[in-house]
Write an enzyme that holds these catalytic residues in place. Structure first.
Site, PDB file in Angstrom:
ATOM      1  N   ASP A  18      -5.492 -13.290   1.175  1.00  0.00           N
ATOM      2  CA  ASP A  18      -5.546 -14.746   0.992  1.00  0.00           C
ATOM      3  C   ASP A  18      -4.124 -15.301   0.892  1.00  0.00           C
ATOM      4  OD1 ASP A  18      -8.580 -14.775   0.422  1.00  0.00           O
ATOM      5  OD2 ASP A  18      -7.782 -13.360  -1.043  1.00  0.00           O
ATOM      6  N   GLU A 263      -7.700  -9.036   6.840  1.00  0.00           N
ATOM      7  CA  GLU A 263      -7.589 -10.090   7.856  1.00  0.00           C
ATOM      8  C   GLU A 263      -6.191 -10.147   8.485  1.00  0.00           C
ATOM      9  OE1 GLU A 263      -9.596 -13.752   7.291  1.00  0.00           O
ATOM     10  OE2 GLU A 263      -8.036 -14.925   8.295  1.00  0.00           O
TER      11      GLU A 263
HETATM   12  O1  TRH Z   1      -4.889  -7.119   1.322  1.00  0.00           O
HETATM   13  P1  TRH Z   1      -6.080  -7.309   2.174  1.00  0.00           P
HETATM   14  O2  TRH Z   1      -7.143  -6.349   1.987  1.00  0.00           O
HETATM   15  O3  TRH Z   1      -6.595  -8.742   1.955  1.00  0.00           O
HETATM   16  C1  TRH Z   1      -7.788  -9.405   2.094  1.00  0.00           C
HETATM   17  C2  TRH Z   1      -8.261  -9.808   0.732  1.00  0.00           C
HETATM   18  O4  TRH Z   1      -8.915  -8.729   0.132  1.00  0.00           O
HETATM   19  C3  TRH Z   1      -9.150 -10.980   0.859  1.00  0.00           C
HETATM   20  O5  TRH Z   1      -9.748 -11.326  -0.357  1.00  0.00           O
HETATM   21  C4  TRH Z   1     -10.191 -10.732   1.892  1.00  0.00           C
HETATM   22  O6  TRH Z   1     -10.916 -11.864   1.989  1.00  0.00           O
HETATM   23  C5  TRH Z   1      -9.511 -10.401   3.174  1.00  0.00           C
HETATM   24  O7  TRH Z   1      -8.713  -9.228   3.010  1.00  0.00           O
HETATM   25  C6  TRH Z   1     -10.466 -10.199   4.319  1.00  0.00           C
HETATM   26  O8  TRH Z   1      -5.643  -7.204   3.727  1.00  0.00           O
HETATM   27  P2  TRH Z   1      -4.768  -8.159   4.653  1.00  0.00           P
HETATM   28  O9  TRH Z   1      -5.553  -9.372   5.003  1.00  0.00           O
HETATM   29  O10 TRH Z   1      -4.323  -7.343   5.770  1.00  0.00           O
HETATM   30  O11 TRH Z   1      -3.527  -8.614   3.801  1.00  0.00           O
HETATM   31  C7  TRH Z   1      -2.446  -7.789   3.521  1.00  0.00           C
HETATM   32  C8  TRH Z   1      -1.181  -8.622   3.515  1.00  0.00           C
HETATM   33  O12 TRH Z   1      -0.120  -7.863   2.982  1.00  0.00           O
HETATM   34  C9  TRH Z   1      -0.749  -9.067   4.901  1.00  0.00           C
HETATM   35  O13 TRH Z   1      -0.261 -10.394   4.875  1.00  0.00           O
HETATM   36  C10 TRH Z   1       0.398  -8.142   5.241  1.00  0.00           C
HETATM   37  C11 TRH Z   1       0.996  -7.954   3.867  1.00  0.00           C
HETATM   38  N1  TRH Z   1       1.840  -6.763   3.689  1.00  0.00           N
HETATM   39  C12 TRH Z   1       3.180  -6.955   3.392  1.00  0.00           C
HETATM   40  O14 TRH Z   1       3.646  -8.108   3.324  1.00  0.00           O
HETATM   41  N2  TRH Z   1       3.949  -5.864   3.169  1.00  0.00           N
HETATM   42  C13 TRH Z   1       3.468  -4.601   3.266  1.00  0.00           C
HETATM   43  O15 TRH Z   1       4.233  -3.627   3.064  1.00  0.00           O
HETATM   44  C14 TRH Z   1       2.095  -4.426   3.586  1.00  0.00           C
HETATM   45  C15 TRH Z   1       1.549  -3.033   3.708  1.00  0.00           C
HETATM   46  C16 TRH Z   1       1.317  -5.525   3.783  1.00  0.00           C
END
Ligand code: TRH
Length: 367
Positions: A18, A263
Protein backbone atom coordinates in the site's frame (compact mmCIF):
# COMPACT_ATOMS: atom_id res chain seq x y z
CA UNK A 1 -7.33 21.38 -16.74
CA UNK A 2 -4.33 21.29 -14.45
CA UNK A 3 -4.42 20.71 -10.73
CA UNK A 4 -2.81 22.86 -8.04
CA UNK A 5 -2.98 20.51 -5.14
CA UNK A 6 -3.23 16.72 -5.17
CA UNK A 7 -3.81 14.76 -1.97
CA UNK A 8 -3.38 10.99 -1.63
CA UNK A 9 -4.72 9.15 1.43
CA UNK A 10 -3.13 5.81 2.29
CA UNK A 11 -3.71 3.33 5.11
CA UNK A 12 -1.15 0.57 5.46
CA UNK A 13 -3.03 -2.72 5.74
CA UNK A 14 0.12 -4.78 6.17
CA UNK A 15 3.47 -5.34 4.48
CA UNK A 16 4.76 -2.70 2.06
CA UNK A 17 2.49 -2.70 -0.99
CA UNK A 18 0.00 0.00 0.00
CA UNK A 19 2.78 2.39 0.99
CA UNK A 20 4.93 1.36 -1.98
CA UNK A 21 2.22 1.96 -4.57
CA UNK A 22 1.16 5.29 -3.03
CA UNK A 23 4.72 6.54 -2.78
CA UNK A 24 5.46 5.70 -6.41
CA UNK A 25 2.20 7.30 -7.52
CA UNK A 26 2.86 10.43 -5.45
CA UNK A 27 6.31 10.87 -7.01
CA UNK A 28 5.00 10.29 -10.52
CA UNK A 29 2.12 12.72 -10.08
CA UNK A 30 4.59 15.27 -8.76
CA UNK A 31 6.83 14.78 -11.79
CA UNK A 32 4.05 14.73 -14.36
CA UNK A 33 2.03 17.70 -13.11
CA UNK A 34 2.57 21.18 -11.75
CA UNK A 35 0.57 20.39 -8.60
CA UNK A 36 1.86 20.16 -5.03
CA UNK A 37 1.37 16.51 -4.08
CA UNK A 38 0.73 15.55 -0.46
CA UNK A 39 0.70 11.96 0.72
CA UNK A 40 -1.26 11.40 3.95
CA UNK A 41 -0.22 8.04 5.35
CA UNK A 42 -1.08 6.40 8.66
CA UNK A 43 2.30 4.62 8.93
CA UNK A 44 4.91 6.98 7.46
CA UNK A 45 7.64 4.72 8.87
CA UNK A 46 6.70 2.15 6.19
CA UNK A 47 8.19 4.56 3.65
CA UNK A 48 11.53 5.16 5.31
CA UNK A 49 13.53 2.34 3.73
CA UNK A 50 11.91 2.40 0.32
CA UNK A 51 12.27 6.17 -0.16
CA UNK A 52 15.91 6.35 0.86
CA UNK A 53 17.95 9.52 0.84
CA UNK A 54 17.02 10.30 -2.77
CA UNK A 55 13.39 10.80 -1.77
CA UNK A 56 11.43 13.02 -4.10
CA UNK A 57 11.82 16.21 -2.09
CA UNK A 58 8.77 17.89 -3.60
CA UNK A 59 6.24 15.36 -2.37
CA UNK A 60 4.98 16.26 1.08
CA UNK A 61 4.56 13.23 3.32
CA UNK A 62 2.19 13.88 6.23
CA UNK A 63 1.25 11.50 9.04
CA UNK A 64 -2.45 10.68 8.92
CA UNK A 65 -3.39 10.45 12.61
CA UNK A 66 -6.65 10.36 14.57
CA UNK A 67 -6.25 14.12 15.01
CA UNK A 68 -6.36 14.70 11.25
CA UNK A 69 -7.64 18.16 10.27
CA UNK A 70 -7.99 19.14 6.61
CA UNK A 71 -5.58 21.78 5.38
CA UNK A 72 -5.45 23.06 1.81
CA UNK A 73 -8.00 20.62 0.40
CA UNK A 74 -6.80 19.25 -2.92
CA UNK A 75 -8.54 19.85 -6.22
CA UNK A 76 -7.75 16.17 -6.85
CA UNK A 77 -8.16 13.79 -3.90
CA UNK A 78 -7.04 10.18 -4.28
CA UNK A 79 -8.29 7.64 -1.79
CA UNK A 80 -6.04 4.60 -2.04
CA UNK A 81 -7.62 1.16 -1.88
CA UNK A 82 -10.93 2.30 -0.38
CA UNK A 83 -9.12 3.34 2.82
CA UNK A 84 -12.02 5.62 3.84
CA UNK A 85 -11.46 9.39 3.79
CA UNK A 86 -11.75 11.11 7.18
CA UNK A 87 -15.20 12.65 7.77
CA UNK A 88 -13.61 16.08 8.23
CA UNK A 89 -11.92 15.78 4.84
CA UNK A 90 -15.20 14.86 3.14
CA UNK A 91 -16.93 17.84 4.78
CA UNK A 92 -14.14 20.14 3.66
CA UNK A 93 -14.31 18.76 0.12
CA UNK A 94 -18.09 19.26 0.03
CA UNK A 95 -17.74 22.82 1.33
CA UNK A 96 -15.63 23.91 -1.62
CA UNK A 97 -17.36 26.06 -4.26
CA UNK A 98 -16.19 23.59 -6.90
CA UNK A 99 -16.08 20.03 -5.57
CA UNK A 100 -12.68 18.39 -6.02
CA UNK A 101 -12.25 15.34 -8.23
CA UNK A 102 -12.37 12.33 -5.90
CA UNK A 103 -10.82 9.12 -7.15
CA UNK A 104 -10.66 5.78 -5.41
CA UNK A 105 -7.56 3.95 -6.62
CA UNK A 106 -8.26 0.20 -6.65
CA UNK A 107 -5.99 -2.84 -6.42
CA UNK A 108 -4.42 -4.30 -9.54
CA UNK A 109 -5.94 -7.36 -11.18
CA UNK A 110 -6.10 -8.96 -14.65
CA UNK A 111 -9.66 -10.11 -14.15
CA UNK A 112 -12.18 -9.31 -16.92
CA UNK A 113 -14.62 -7.45 -14.67
CA UNK A 114 -12.05 -4.74 -13.98
CA UNK A 115 -12.56 -2.92 -17.30
CA UNK A 116 -16.32 -2.75 -16.67
CA UNK A 117 -15.85 -1.07 -13.27
CA UNK A 118 -12.98 1.23 -14.23
CA UNK A 119 -13.99 4.95 -14.17
CA UNK A 120 -17.42 4.22 -12.65
CA UNK A 121 -18.92 7.01 -10.59
CA UNK A 122 -20.53 6.58 -7.19
CA UNK A 123 -22.33 9.59 -5.67
CA UNK A 124 -21.88 10.12 -1.94
CA UNK A 125 -25.16 9.28 -0.14
CA UNK A 126 -25.44 12.61 1.67
CA UNK A 127 -22.79 15.06 0.44
CA UNK A 128 -22.54 16.73 -2.97
CA UNK A 129 -19.52 14.62 -3.90
CA UNK A 130 -18.89 11.82 -6.40
CA UNK A 131 -16.27 9.14 -6.02
CA UNK A 132 -14.79 7.63 -9.22
CA UNK A 133 -13.32 4.15 -9.22
CA UNK A 134 -9.98 3.97 -10.97
CA UNK A 135 -8.46 0.58 -11.71
CA UNK A 136 -4.84 0.03 -12.70
CA UNK A 137 -4.46 -2.73 -15.22
CA UNK A 138 -2.69 -4.41 -18.07
CA UNK A 139 -5.07 -3.51 -20.90
CA UNK A 140 -6.03 -0.35 -22.78
CA UNK A 141 -9.47 -0.27 -21.14
CA UNK A 142 -7.95 0.12 -17.64
CA UNK A 143 -5.82 2.78 -15.95
CA UNK A 144 -2.48 1.18 -16.86
CA UNK A 145 0.54 0.48 -14.65
CA UNK A 146 2.89 2.66 -12.65
CA UNK A 147 5.85 3.36 -14.92
CA UNK A 148 8.30 6.20 -14.41
CA UNK A 149 9.01 8.15 -17.60
CA UNK A 150 12.67 7.11 -17.60
CA UNK A 151 12.24 3.54 -16.33
CA UNK A 152 12.66 1.53 -19.52
CA UNK A 153 15.61 3.62 -20.67
CA UNK A 154 17.30 3.05 -17.31
CA UNK A 155 16.60 -0.66 -17.52
CA UNK A 156 17.96 -0.84 -21.08
CA UNK A 157 21.11 1.01 -19.98
CA UNK A 158 21.75 -1.56 -17.25
CA UNK A 159 24.64 -3.18 -19.13
CA UNK A 160 26.51 -6.40 -18.30
CA UNK A 161 29.15 -4.17 -16.67
CA UNK A 162 26.51 -2.44 -14.56
CA UNK A 163 25.23 -5.86 -13.59
CA UNK A 164 28.71 -7.01 -12.57
CA UNK A 165 29.15 -3.82 -10.54
CA UNK A 166 25.77 -4.41 -8.90
CA UNK A 167 26.93 -7.79 -7.61
CA UNK A 168 30.38 -6.52 -6.67
CA UNK A 169 28.86 -4.11 -4.16
CA UNK A 170 27.78 -7.23 -2.24
CA UNK A 171 31.19 -8.86 -2.68
CA UNK A 172 29.81 -11.20 -5.34
CA UNK A 173 32.35 -11.59 -8.11
CA UNK A 174 31.59 -15.04 -9.48
CA UNK A 175 29.11 -15.18 -12.36
CA UNK A 176 26.38 -17.75 -11.75
CA UNK A 177 22.67 -18.28 -12.19
CA UNK A 178 20.97 -15.82 -9.86
CA UNK A 179 17.38 -15.62 -8.66
CA UNK A 180 15.85 -13.01 -6.36
CA UNK A 181 13.37 -14.22 -3.79
CA UNK A 182 10.90 -11.73 -2.31
CA UNK A 183 7.83 -13.84 -1.65
CA UNK A 184 5.63 -14.57 1.32
CA UNK A 185 6.42 -17.60 3.51
CA UNK A 186 7.31 -20.60 1.36
CA UNK A 187 7.66 -23.65 3.64
CA UNK A 188 7.47 -25.95 0.61
CA UNK A 189 10.97 -24.82 -0.43
CA UNK A 190 12.85 -27.26 1.83
CA UNK A 191 13.32 -29.95 -0.85
CA UNK A 192 14.41 -27.36 -3.37
CA UNK A 193 16.99 -25.92 -0.98
CA UNK A 194 18.54 -29.36 -0.53
CA UNK A 195 18.37 -30.10 -4.27
CA UNK A 196 20.01 -26.77 -5.13
CA UNK A 197 22.75 -27.44 -2.59
CA UNK A 198 23.38 -30.88 -4.09
CA UNK A 199 23.12 -29.62 -7.69
CA UNK A 200 25.84 -29.45 -10.34
CA UNK A 201 25.13 -25.86 -11.27
CA UNK A 202 25.94 -23.02 -8.91
CA UNK A 203 22.83 -21.05 -7.92
CA UNK A 204 22.79 -17.75 -6.08
CA UNK A 205 19.59 -16.97 -4.24
CA UNK A 206 19.40 -13.25 -3.44
CA UNK A 207 16.95 -12.73 -0.59
CA UNK A 208 15.98 -9.28 0.73
CA UNK A 209 14.84 -9.08 4.35
CA UNK A 210 11.22 -10.11 4.61
CA UNK A 211 8.70 -12.83 5.35
CA UNK A 212 10.26 -15.56 3.22
CA UNK A 213 13.22 -15.72 5.59
CA UNK A 214 10.95 -17.63 7.97
CA UNK A 215 11.14 -20.47 5.46
CA UNK A 216 14.91 -20.30 4.94
CA UNK A 217 16.13 -19.80 8.49
CA UNK A 218 16.14 -23.49 9.48
CA UNK A 219 18.09 -24.51 6.41
CA UNK A 220 20.54 -21.58 6.73
CA UNK A 221 20.98 -21.97 10.49
CA UNK A 222 19.25 -18.65 11.16
CA UNK A 223 18.50 -15.48 9.24
CA UNK A 224 21.73 -14.40 7.59
CA UNK A 225 22.65 -10.79 8.46
CA UNK A 226 21.85 -8.47 5.53
CA UNK A 227 24.85 -8.06 3.26
CA UNK A 228 26.31 -11.47 4.03
CA UNK A 229 26.30 -14.68 2.01
CA UNK A 230 26.79 -18.34 2.82
CA UNK A 231 27.47 -21.36 0.65
CA UNK A 232 25.60 -24.62 1.04
CA UNK A 233 27.20 -26.86 -1.58
CA UNK A 234 26.25 -25.39 -4.97
CA UNK A 235 23.72 -23.05 -3.38
CA UNK A 236 24.84 -19.60 -2.30
CA UNK A 237 22.33 -17.67 -0.22
CA UNK A 238 22.90 -13.91 -0.27
CA UNK A 239 20.99 -11.96 2.33
CA UNK A 240 20.15 -8.42 1.27
CA UNK A 241 18.94 -5.45 3.27
CA UNK A 242 15.51 -4.04 2.47
CA UNK A 243 16.70 -1.23 0.21
CA UNK A 244 15.05 1.60 -1.67
CA UNK A 245 12.56 0.96 -4.45
CA UNK A 246 15.29 1.91 -6.93
CA UNK A 247 17.67 -0.62 -5.33
CA UNK A 248 15.01 -3.28 -5.63
CA UNK A 249 14.55 -2.51 -9.34
CA UNK A 250 18.26 -2.98 -9.91
CA UNK A 251 18.14 -6.29 -8.07
CA UNK A 252 15.38 -7.50 -10.40
CA UNK A 253 17.36 -6.36 -13.45
CA UNK A 254 20.54 -8.03 -12.17
CA UNK A 255 18.93 -11.47 -11.76
CA UNK A 256 18.20 -14.21 -14.28
CA UNK A 257 14.75 -14.79 -12.81
CA UNK A 258 12.71 -13.26 -10.01
CA UNK A 259 10.15 -14.37 -7.48
CA UNK A 260 7.90 -11.47 -6.48
CA UNK A 261 4.67 -10.91 -4.60
CA UNK A 262 1.76 -8.60 -3.74
CA UNK A 263 1.18 -5.78 -6.18
CA UNK A 264 4.09 -3.40 -6.66
CA UNK A 265 6.90 -5.95 -6.97
CA UNK A 266 4.65 -7.88 -9.37
CA UNK A 267 4.52 -4.83 -11.65
CA UNK A 268 8.25 -4.22 -11.31
CA UNK A 269 8.91 -7.83 -12.37
CA UNK A 270 7.10 -7.07 -15.64
CA UNK A 271 9.30 -4.05 -16.27
CA UNK A 272 12.45 -6.00 -15.34
CA UNK A 273 11.78 -8.31 -18.31
CA UNK A 274 12.99 -11.52 -16.73
CA UNK A 275 11.16 -14.80 -16.16
CA UNK A 276 9.26 -14.50 -12.89
CA UNK A 277 6.86 -16.20 -10.52
CA UNK A 278 4.24 -14.15 -8.70
CA UNK A 279 3.26 -15.04 -5.12
CA UNK A 280 -0.24 -13.66 -4.72
CA UNK A 281 -1.39 -11.96 -1.54
CA UNK A 282 -3.80 -14.43 0.09
CA UNK A 283 -7.33 -13.10 0.32
CA UNK A 284 -10.48 -14.30 1.96
CA UNK A 285 -12.55 -16.89 0.10
CA UNK A 286 -9.53 -17.69 -2.06
CA UNK A 287 -10.23 -14.74 -4.36
CA UNK A 288 -6.48 -14.50 -4.96
CA UNK A 289 -6.68 -17.76 -6.90
CA UNK A 290 -9.15 -16.17 -9.35
CA UNK A 291 -6.67 -13.29 -9.71
CA UNK A 292 -3.92 -15.80 -10.34
CA UNK A 293 -5.95 -17.69 -12.96
CA UNK A 294 -6.71 -14.42 -14.78
CA UNK A 295 -3.00 -13.58 -14.73
CA UNK A 296 -2.11 -17.02 -16.10
CA UNK A 297 -4.59 -16.59 -18.96
CA UNK A 298 -3.40 -13.10 -19.80
CA UNK A 299 0.36 -13.43 -19.37
CA UNK A 300 0.41 -16.96 -20.83
CA UNK A 301 -1.19 -15.87 -24.10
CA UNK A 302 1.40 -15.97 -26.84
CA UNK A 303 3.84 -18.15 -24.93
CA UNK A 304 4.96 -21.35 -26.68
CA UNK A 305 2.97 -24.25 -25.22
CA UNK A 306 5.82 -25.98 -23.38
CA UNK A 307 6.94 -22.74 -21.75
CA UNK A 308 3.40 -21.77 -20.83
CA UNK A 309 2.73 -25.14 -19.23
CA UNK A 310 5.95 -25.23 -17.22
CA UNK A 311 5.58 -21.64 -16.01
CA UNK A 312 1.90 -21.98 -15.17
CA UNK A 313 2.43 -25.25 -13.29
CA UNK A 314 5.28 -23.68 -11.28
CA UNK A 315 3.24 -20.56 -10.57
CA UNK A 316 0.14 -22.50 -9.54
CA UNK A 317 2.22 -24.78 -7.32
CA UNK A 318 4.01 -21.85 -5.65
CA UNK A 319 0.65 -20.30 -4.81
CA UNK A 320 -0.93 -23.49 -3.53
CA UNK A 321 2.03 -24.68 -1.48
CA UNK A 322 2.94 -27.66 -3.68
CA UNK A 323 6.02 -26.29 -5.45
CA UNK A 324 8.65 -29.00 -5.94
CA UNK A 325 12.08 -29.60 -7.44
CA UNK A 326 10.34 -30.87 -10.61
CA UNK A 327 8.44 -27.59 -10.96
CA UNK A 328 11.66 -25.67 -10.54
CA UNK A 329 13.53 -27.75 -13.14
CA UNK A 330 10.73 -27.58 -15.70
CA UNK A 331 10.39 -23.81 -15.16
CA UNK A 332 14.13 -23.15 -15.37
CA UNK A 333 14.40 -25.16 -18.60
CA UNK A 334 11.99 -22.66 -20.17
CA UNK A 335 13.76 -19.46 -19.06
CA UNK A 336 15.06 -18.64 -22.56
CA UNK A 337 11.50 -18.69 -23.96
CA UNK A 338 10.11 -16.91 -20.92
CA UNK A 339 12.83 -14.27 -21.14
CA UNK A 340 11.87 -13.53 -24.75
CA UNK A 341 8.22 -13.37 -23.81
CA UNK A 342 8.93 -11.05 -20.88
CA UNK A 343 10.64 -8.59 -23.23
CA UNK A 344 7.73 -8.66 -25.69
CA UNK A 345 5.22 -8.27 -22.92
CA UNK A 346 6.99 -5.22 -21.48
CA UNK A 347 7.09 -3.63 -24.95
CA UNK A 348 3.34 -4.14 -25.36
CA UNK A 349 2.61 -2.74 -21.89
CA UNK A 350 4.88 0.25 -22.44
CA UNK A 351 2.71 1.40 -25.34
CA UNK A 352 -0.17 1.98 -22.93
CA UNK A 353 -0.33 5.20 -20.92
CA UNK A 354 1.14 4.81 -17.44
CA UNK A 355 -1.10 4.95 -14.37
CA UNK A 356 -0.16 8.46 -13.22
CA UNK A 357 -0.72 9.96 -16.69
CA UNK A 358 -4.04 8.21 -17.23
CA UNK A 359 -5.22 9.20 -13.76
CA UNK A 360 -4.37 12.85 -14.44
CA UNK A 361 -6.09 12.73 -17.84
CA UNK A 362 -9.19 11.11 -16.35
CA UNK A 363 -9.34 13.61 -13.48
CA UNK A 364 -9.04 16.50 -15.95
CA UNK A 365 -11.93 15.00 -17.94
CA UNK A 366 -14.30 14.78 -14.99
CA UNK A 367 -13.24 18.05 -13.32
O1 TRH B 1 4.72 -6.00 0.62
P1 TRH B 1 3.66 -6.60 -0.23
O2 TRH B 1 3.29 -7.95 0.10
O3 TRH B 1 2.44 -5.66 -0.18
C1 TRH B 1 1.09 -5.78 -0.38
C2 TRH B 1 0.40 -5.55 0.93
O4 TRH B 1 0.41 -6.73 1.68
C3 TRH B 1 -0.97 -5.08 0.68
O5 TRH B 1 -1.72 -4.98 1.85
C4 TRH B 1 -1.66 -5.97 -0.29
O6 TRH B 1 -2.87 -5.44 -0.52
C5 TRH B 1 -0.84 -6.02 -1.54
O7 TRH B 1 0.46 -6.54 -1.24
C6 TRH B 1 -1.47 -6.85 -2.63
O8 TRH B 1 4.17 -6.63 -1.76
P2 TRH B 1 4.43 -5.46 -2.82
O9 TRH B 1 3.13 -4.93 -3.30
O10 TRH B 1 5.30 -6.03 -3.83
O11 TRH B 1 5.18 -4.31 -2.06
C7 TRH B 1 6.51 -4.37 -1.70
C8 TRH B 1 7.12 -2.99 -1.82
O12 TRH B 1 8.39 -2.97 -1.22
C9 TRH B 1 7.31 -2.54 -3.26
O13 TRH B 1 7.00 -1.17 -3.41
C10 TRH B 1 8.79 -2.72 -3.51
C11 TRH B 1 9.32 -2.39 -2.13
N1 TRH B 1 10.67 -2.90 -1.82
C12 TRH B 1 11.67 -1.97 -1.58
O14 TRH B 1 11.43 -0.75 -1.67
N2 TRH B 1 12.90 -2.43 -1.24
C13 TRH B 1 13.19 -3.75 -1.16
O15 TRH B 1 14.35 -4.12 -0.86
C14 TRH B 1 12.15 -4.68 -1.43
C15 TRH B 1 12.46 -6.15 -1.37
C16 TRH B 1 10.91 -4.22 -1.75
Amino acid sequence: MSFNCIEIFCKVVDNFGDAGVCWRLACELQRRSTAQVTLWIDQPQALVAMRGAAADANVQVRPWTAAFAPEAVGDLVIEAFACGLPAAQLQAMAARAHAPVWVNLEYLSCEDWVAGCHRRASPHPSLPLTCHFFFPGFTQDTGGLLREADLLAAQAAFSPDARARYWQQWGETQACVTVSLFSYEAPFLQDCLHAWAAGKERLRLAVPQGRVWASLADFCGGVLPPGTARDFGALRVLSLPFGTQADYDRLLWACDANIVRGEDSWVRAHWAQRPFLWHTYVQQEQTHLAKLAAFHAQYGAGLPEAARKAWQAASQAWNTGTFSVQHWQAWQAQWPQLQKHAGQRAKTLAVQPDLASSLLAFAADVA
